[in-house]
Design a protein around this motif. Structure first.
Motif, PDB file in Angstrom:
ATOM      1  N   PHE A   1       4.102   7.288 -12.032  1.00  0.00           N
ATOM      2  CA  PHE A   1       3.628   6.689 -13.288  1.00  0.00           C
ATOM      3  C   PHE A   1       2.433   5.769 -13.083  1.00  0.00           C
ATOM      4  CE2 PHE A   1       6.875   3.862 -11.555  1.00  0.00           C
ATOM      5  CZ  PHE A   1       6.289   2.618 -11.662  1.00  0.00           C
ATOM      6  N   VAL A   2       2.002   5.587 -11.834  1.00  0.00           N
ATOM      7  CA  VAL A   2       0.818   4.760 -11.564  1.00  0.00           C
ATOM      8  C   VAL A   2      -0.382   5.687 -11.386  1.00  0.00           C
ATOM      9  CG1 VAL A   2      -0.252   3.096 -10.002  1.00  0.00           C
ATOM     10  CG2 VAL A   2       2.218   2.997 -10.458  1.00  0.00           C
ATOM     11  N   PRO A   3      -1.453   5.527 -12.150  1.00  0.00           N
ATOM     12  CA  PRO A   3      -2.623   6.422 -12.020  1.00  0.00           C
ATOM     13  C   PRO A   3      -3.335   6.216 -10.686  1.00  0.00           C
ATOM     14  CG  PRO A   3      -3.130   4.584 -13.474  1.00  0.00           C
ATOM     15  CD  PRO A   3      -1.657   4.494 -13.177  1.00  0.00           C
ATOM     16  N   GLU A   4      -3.917   7.302 -10.188  1.00  0.00           N
ATOM     17  CA  GLU A   4      -4.693   7.217  -8.952  1.00  0.00           C
ATOM     18  C   GLU A   4      -6.115   6.742  -9.223  1.00  0.00           C
ATOM     19  OE1 GLU A   4      -4.187  10.430  -5.938  1.00  0.00           O
ATOM     20  OE2 GLU A   4      -3.131  11.440  -7.568  1.00  0.00           O
ATOM     21  N   HIS A   5      -6.674   7.153 -10.356  1.00  0.00           N
ATOM     22  CA  HIS A   5      -8.077   6.867 -10.651  1.00  0.00           C
ATOM     23  C   HIS A   5      -8.245   6.506 -12.124  1.00  0.00           C
ATOM     24  CE1 HIS A   5      -8.275   9.221  -6.983  1.00  0.00           C
ATOM     25  NE2 HIS A   5      -7.931  10.312  -7.626  1.00  0.00           N
ATOM     26  N   LEU A   6      -9.314   5.797 -12.382  1.00  0.00           N
ATOM     27  CA  LEU A   6      -9.765   5.553 -13.741  1.00  0.00           C
ATOM     28  C   LEU A   6     -11.208   6.050 -13.818  1.00  0.00           C
ATOM     29  CD1 LEU A   6      -9.547   4.336 -16.595  1.00  0.00           C
ATOM     30  CD2 LEU A   6     -10.315   2.164 -15.619  1.00  0.00           C
ATOM     31  N   TYR A   7     -11.425   7.201 -14.488  1.00  0.00           N
ATOM     32  CA  TYR A   7     -12.758   7.783 -14.541  1.00  0.00           C
ATOM     33  C   TYR A   7     -13.590   7.132 -15.634  1.00  0.00           C
ATOM     34  CZ  TYR A   7     -10.984  11.452 -11.476  1.00  0.00           C
ATOM     35  OH  TYR A   7     -10.445  12.136 -10.422  1.00  0.00           O
ATOM     36  N   PHE A   8     -14.909   7.064 -15.402  1.00  0.00           N
ATOM     37  CA  PHE A   8     -15.830   6.456 -16.348  1.00  0.00           C
ATOM     38  C   PHE A   8     -16.457   7.550 -17.216  1.00  0.00           C
ATOM     39  CE2 PHE A   8     -16.761   2.977 -12.979  1.00  0.00           C
ATOM     40  CZ  PHE A   8     -15.523   2.427 -13.224  1.00  0.00           C
ATOM     41  N   GLY A   9     -16.141   7.562 -18.483  1.00  0.00           N
ATOM     42  CA  GLY A   9     -16.769   8.501 -19.400  1.00  0.00           C
ATOM     43  C   GLY A   9     -16.288   9.930 -19.220  1.00  0.00           C
ATOM     44  N   THR A  10     -16.852  10.837 -20.044  1.00  0.00           N
ATOM     45  CA  THR A  10     -16.449  12.243 -20.022  1.00  0.00           C
ATOM     46  C   THR A  10     -16.839  12.917 -18.714  1.00  0.00           C
ATOM     47  OG1 THR A  10     -16.795  12.314 -22.412  1.00  0.00           O
ATOM     48  CG2 THR A  10     -16.604  14.430 -21.257  1.00  0.00           C
ATOM     49  N   GLY A  11     -18.024  12.613 -18.228  1.00  0.00           N
ATOM     50  CA  GLY A  11     -18.487  13.262 -17.008  1.00  0.00           C
ATOM     51  C   GLY A  11     -17.943  12.644 -15.743  1.00  0.00           C
ATOM     52  N   GLY A  12     -17.234  11.522 -15.866  1.00  0.00           N
ATOM     53  CA  GLY A  12     -16.727  10.849 -14.676  1.00  0.00           C
ATOM     54  C   GLY A  12     -15.747  11.688 -13.892  1.00  0.00           C
TER      55      GLY A  12
ATOM     56  N   GLU B   1      -1.061   3.221   3.195  1.00  0.00           N
ATOM     57  CA  GLU B   1      -1.430   4.421   2.439  1.00  0.00           C
ATOM     58  C   GLU B   1      -1.578   5.630   3.347  1.00  0.00           C
ATOM     59  OE1 GLU B   1      -5.114   6.053  -0.324  1.00  0.00           O
ATOM     60  OE2 GLU B   1      -4.574   3.930  -0.429  1.00  0.00           O
ATOM     61  N   ALA B   2      -2.172   5.430   4.527  1.00  0.00           N
ATOM     62  CA  ALA B   2      -2.363   6.555   5.448  1.00  0.00           C
ATOM     63  C   ALA B   2      -1.026   7.141   5.875  1.00  0.00           C
ATOM     64  CB  ALA B   2      -3.161   6.102   6.666  1.00  0.00           C
ATOM     65  N   LEU B   3      -0.079   6.293   6.230  1.00  0.00           N
ATOM     66  CA  LEU B   3       1.223   6.781   6.700  1.00  0.00           C
ATOM     67  C   LEU B   3       1.981   7.499   5.589  1.00  0.00           C
ATOM     68  CD1 LEU B   3       2.368   3.757   8.891  1.00  0.00           C
ATOM     69  CD2 LEU B   3       1.678   6.010   9.688  1.00  0.00           C
ATOM     70  N   VAL B   4       2.009   6.924   4.390  1.00  0.00           N
ATOM     71  CA  VAL B   4       2.731   7.560   3.294  1.00  0.00           C
ATOM     72  C   VAL B   4       2.062   8.879   2.907  1.00  0.00           C
ATOM     73  CG1 VAL B   4       3.328   7.359   0.846  1.00  0.00           C
ATOM     74  CG2 VAL B   4       3.739   5.447   2.398  1.00  0.00           C
ATOM     75  N   SER B   5       0.726   8.929   2.921  1.00  0.00           N
ATOM     76  CA  SER B   5       0.020  10.170   2.588  1.00  0.00           C
ATOM     77  C   SER B   5       0.355  11.273   3.584  1.00  0.00           C
ATOM     78  CB  SER B   5      -1.493   9.926   2.548  1.00  0.00           C
ATOM     79  OG  SER B   5      -1.835   9.016   1.530  1.00  0.00           O
TER      80      SER B   5
ATOM     81  N   SER C   1       0.825  -1.211   0.000  1.00  0.00           N
ATOM     82  CA  SER C   1       0.000   0.000   0.000  1.00  0.00           C
ATOM     83  C   SER C   1       0.859   1.260   0.000  1.00  0.00           C
ATOM     84  CB  SER C   1      -0.925  -0.010   1.213  1.00  0.00           C
ATOM     85  OG  SER C   1      -1.780   1.095   1.219  1.00  0.00           O
ATOM     86  N   GLY C   2       1.924   1.256   0.819  1.00  0.00           N
ATOM     87  CA  GLY C   2       2.800   2.417   0.864  1.00  0.00           C
ATOM     88  C   GLY C   2       3.507   2.654  -0.458  1.00  0.00           C
ATOM     89  N   ALA C   3       3.997   1.574  -1.071  1.00  0.00           N
ATOM     90  CA  ALA C   3       4.697   1.703  -2.357  1.00  0.00           C
ATOM     91  C   ALA C   3       3.759   2.203  -3.452  1.00  0.00           C
ATOM     92  CB  ALA C   3       5.297   0.356  -2.751  1.00  0.00           C
ATOM     93  N   LEU C   4       2.526   1.659  -3.492  1.00  0.00           N
ATOM     94  CA  LEU C   4       1.562   2.097  -4.500  1.00  0.00           C
ATOM     95  C   LEU C   4       1.264   3.583  -4.344  1.00  0.00           C
ATOM     96  CD1 LEU C   4      -0.445   1.433  -6.782  1.00  0.00           C
ATOM     97  CD2 LEU C   4      -2.138   0.911  -5.007  1.00  0.00           C
ATOM     98  N   THR C   5       1.070   4.030  -3.114  1.00  0.00           N
ATOM     99  CA  THR C   5       0.772   5.447  -2.864  1.00  0.00           C
ATOM    100  C   THR C   5       1.931   6.335  -3.292  1.00  0.00           C
ATOM    101  OG1 THR C   5      -0.614   4.816  -0.976  1.00  0.00           O
ATOM    102  CG2 THR C   5       0.081   7.116  -1.103  1.00  0.00           C
ATOM    103  N   TRP C   6       3.165   5.898  -3.011  1.00  0.00           N
ATOM    104  CA  TRP C   6       4.334   6.703  -3.387  1.00  0.00           C
ATOM    105  C   TRP C   6       4.474   6.788  -4.908  1.00  0.00           C
ATOM    106  CZ3 TRP C   6       7.124   9.036   0.530  1.00  0.00           C
ATOM    107  CH2 TRP C   6       8.175   9.843   0.109  1.00  0.00           C
ATOM    108  N   LEU C   7       4.161   5.705  -5.601  1.00  0.00           N
ATOM    109  CA  LEU C   7       4.247   5.707  -7.068  1.00  0.00           C
ATOM    110  C   LEU C   7       3.104   6.501  -7.701  1.00  0.00           C
ATOM    111  CD1 LEU C   7       5.299   2.013  -7.729  1.00  0.00           C
ATOM    112  CD2 LEU C   7       6.753   4.045  -7.791  1.00  0.00           C
ATOM    113  N   GLN C   8       2.074   6.811  -6.919  1.00  0.00           N
ATOM    114  CA  GLN C   8       0.958   7.604  -7.429  1.00  0.00           C
ATOM    115  C   GLN C   8       1.144   9.101  -7.155  1.00  0.00           C
ATOM    116  OE1 GLN C   8      -2.161   5.556  -5.297  1.00  0.00           O
ATOM    117  NE2 GLN C   8      -2.893   4.532  -7.151  1.00  0.00           N
ATOM    118  N   THR C   9       1.599   9.436  -5.939  1.00  0.00           N
ATOM    119  CA  THR C   9       1.636  10.848  -5.527  1.00  0.00           C
ATOM    120  C   THR C   9       2.953  11.252  -4.895  1.00  0.00           C
ATOM    121  OG1 THR C   9       0.680  10.295  -3.357  1.00  0.00           O
ATOM    122  CG2 THR C   9      -0.857  10.856  -5.117  1.00  0.00           C
ATOM    123  N   GLY C  10       3.986  10.391  -4.938  1.00  0.00           N
ATOM    124  CA  GLY C  10       5.214  10.646  -4.208  1.00  0.00           C
ATOM    125  C   GLY C  10       6.191  11.578  -4.900  1.00  0.00           C
ATOM    126  N   LEU C  11       7.331  11.692  -4.286  1.00  0.00           N
ATOM    127  CA  LEU C  11       8.405  12.549  -4.778  1.00  0.00           C
ATOM    128  C   LEU C  11       9.627  11.698  -5.109  1.00  0.00           C
ATOM    129  CD1 LEU C  11       8.037  15.390  -2.133  1.00  0.00           C
ATOM    130  CD2 LEU C  11       7.242  15.441  -4.502  1.00  0.00           C
TER     131      LEU C  11
END
Length: 610
Positions: free
Chosen positions: A213-224, A588-592, A197-207
């Motif tokens: 390079f790992v996306p945080e979200h996958l939105y559904f459609g244009t309005g997602g 995730e909580a600790l890394v955030s 969880s910590g590694a995934l969070t760092w690869l999403q929002t870390g320094l």
């Protein structure tokens, strides 16, 4: 567990305790320097990380088991170098400190509610607590709750022997961790979850930014993207679903579908919202969701009137007068000093009349009695339901005065919540053989540690992730990432009480009424034997309506995974799911929090960063 939505833990028979000869009080003392030091560290970690979890998900998963695992890992590391293994009594002191600090961390929902009301200039609400004010406010209220709970331990734990399922889960976890073979397997699973969880969070929002390079979200459609509707790649959310279970997760899924798939188009077509965006829709949706949460919670409480009545009829003077190992005279002296200190603090720093604070303190005592009884029998912590009740009381005592309503209800709720949840620690202590006096000492030590963590971390989380939408200097809008549904309900109910139905957006008044009726009806149905498992949870639906879909979907996936895992391999699910989920949540909580601290330091010292 605050605003608990967790499935009940397995009964004690599902656990295998170590044989009596595997542990002796002589070889494993209880109060040691390493236990106190580790307890302080775990309390600080839990107190700092829990606010993000609560503000993001809208409820607090069982932090007692997480604290027990963390304590075991830290004590084992120290024992490796010293050559002496810590026992379950030391670990229970650590678990108690972590749970207590987590309870202080949960009260960040009050601070977020303040900020939500501050963001509405038309209300005339302006309460801005400094970190020092927050620390003093939460510390004094928390300490009052701890001391007020001491005389009740004998009654609820020894005489009535209430279930307190989360306390049982913590106690049984401590017994398992005292068996090296079982502990090793579970801590490995927790460690895996923590690192993943910590590694995934760092690869999403870390320094540095280059590694994101790992996306945080996958939105559904244009309005997602406008409605935050999609799949969030969050192991914290997934782990929470593992812990909570399928029924509540399906209920949250229902709320998500109604609020973020069906209603946006309908509201836009009827002119109830200006655009189908998260900010516009939530201003309308919050009202039926608040109605469902408030009505469902208060109806559930009212239906337990026999339980509440037993709280007072079964309570005798011996239970109140006998402080067990913790002297009752210390309780009386401590509560008197703290009550005066709270009256002075709220009058000087917040302008709250002394009589309002005195009434709030007095009302918090029956609130704690009722809340403790309900929690002990049902594993449901009616924190915000009781706070809503207090909001109604203070709306009568100080009509139209929004700051008084919020401060007084928040303070009385904090006192009551600290007292009722600490009974879980006494339950775990009884299972493992801990001294109630020492548990009380650790609770008293951990309250200010948790309060300090919240007072320092909450402003940093608010600045980096946001609890309300903000307009930046360049004119762009920074959308809040921490939705904090309990804060939305708390602030919305206060606004409704102070200004009436005229404050509601077009058509949301009727939706509020429908939400109240649905919440009350489901709560009544839940009280019928055998019917509850066929009904959704009104709390789950309400929270699902207030949390963006990118958080609800991974939680729903976690709930489904838990149910399938249990059906395929009940034994392995029972053994590993809690440890794995705890690791996912904590990582995730600790890394955030670490990333937020780095960003705050960079801003403070002019280093840039994001």
């Amino acid at each position: 567990m605050p605003e608990s939505a967790q499935r009940h833990p397995a009964p004690p028979s599902a656990y295998v305790a170590p044989p009596p000869e595997a542990f002796s009080l002589e070889s494993h003392p209880e109060l040691t320097l390493r236990a106190v030091l580790v307890a302080l560290v775990v309390a600080a970690v839990i107190g700092a990380s829990y606010p993000l979890i609560v503000l993001k998900l809208g409820f607090g998963p069982n932090i007692s088991v997480v604290s027990a695992f963390f304590g075991y890992m830290a004590l084992s590391a120290i024992g490796f170098f010293t050559g002496t293994r810590a026992g379950r009594l030391e670990n229970n002191l650590v678990q108690t400190a972590g749970t207590t600090a987590g309870q202080s961390g949960f009260m960040c929902v009050v601070l977020a509610a303040f900020d939500m009301l501050n963001a509405k200039p038309g209300l005339g609400f302006s309460v801005h607590l400094s970190p020092l004010q927050t620390f003093l406010w939460l510390s004094i209220a928390g300490l009052l709750g701890v001391l007020a709970a001491v005389p009740l331990r004998r009654h609820f734990i020894e005489e009535e022997e209430l279930a307190f399922p989360d306390g049982v889960a913590a106690g049984q976890t401590l017994l398992i961790l005292d068996d090296p073979k079982q502990a090793k397997r579970r801590t490995r699973m927790l460690g895996f979850g923590l690192l993943a969880s910590g590694a995934l969070t760092w690869l999403q929002t870390g320094l540095p930014k280059a590694i994101r390079f790992v996306p945080e979200h996958l939105y559904f459609g244009t309005g997602g993207s406008l409605l935050k509707m999609g799949m969030g790649w969050s192991l914290l959310s997934f782990g929470s679903g593992l812990l909570v279970g399928l029924r509540v997760m399906v209920s949250m899924g229902i709320g998500m579908i109604v609020a973020w798939l069906i209603l946006p188009g309908v509201l836009l077509a009827h002119g109830a919202v200006a655009s189908a965006t998260m900010g516009e829709v939530i201003r309308w949706v919050m009202w039926p969701a608040t109605g469902m949460l408030v009505a469902g919670g208060l109806t559930s409480l009212a239906l337990k009137w026999r339980v509440i009545a037993r709280t007072f009829t079964a309570l005798d003077m011996k239970s109140l007068a006998d402080g067990e190992e913790f002297p009752i005279r210390w309780v009386l002296i401590g509560t008197s000093i703290l009550a005066v200190a709270l009256c002075v603090l709220q009058y000087v720093s917040l302008g709250l009349p002394v009589w309002i604070t005195a009434v709030a303190i007095l009302l918090s005592l029956p609130l704690m009695l009722v809340g403790t009884r309900v929690l002990g029998e049902t594993n449901w912590a009616p924190v915000s339901a009781m706070a809503n009740l207090m909001q109604g009381v203070f709306a009568v005592l100080a009509p139209g005065h929004l700051p008084t309503n919020m401060i007084a209800s928040g303070m009385s709720g904090s006192i009551a919540a600290n007292g009722e949840h600490l009974m879980q620690d006494y339950k775990a202590g009884k299972i493992v053989g801990s001294s109630p006096r020492l548990l009380t000492y650790l609770q008293l030590i951990a309250v200010p540690v948790g309060a300090a963590a919240v007072s320092l971390v909450y402003p940093i989380l608010r600045e980096r992730y946001g609890v309300v939408d903000r307009t930046l200097a360049d004119g762009s809008v920074k959308v809040a990432e921490l939705s904090s549904p309990i804060s939305v309900k708390w602030a919305g109910f206060a606004e409704l009480l102070s200004q009436g139905l005229d404050v509601l957006p077009k058509g949301s008044g009727w939706a509020l009424l429908v939400g109240c009726l649905i919440g009350a009806a489901i709560a009544v149905g839940e009280g019928r034997p055998g019917l509850k498992r066929f009904l959704p949870s009104p709390t789950g639906i309400g929270i699902g309506m207030l949390i963006p879909g990118i958080y609800v979907l991974p939680m729903l996936l976690g709930g489904i995974t838990q149910a399938v895992w249990k059906r395929v391999s009940h034994r392995s699910e029972e053994e590993y799911s809690t440890a794995l989920a705890s690791g996912f949540i904590a990582g995730e909580a600790l890394v955030s929090v670490i990333l937020a601290l780095i960003a705050a330091a960079a801003l403070t010292f002019g280093l840039g960063g994001s």
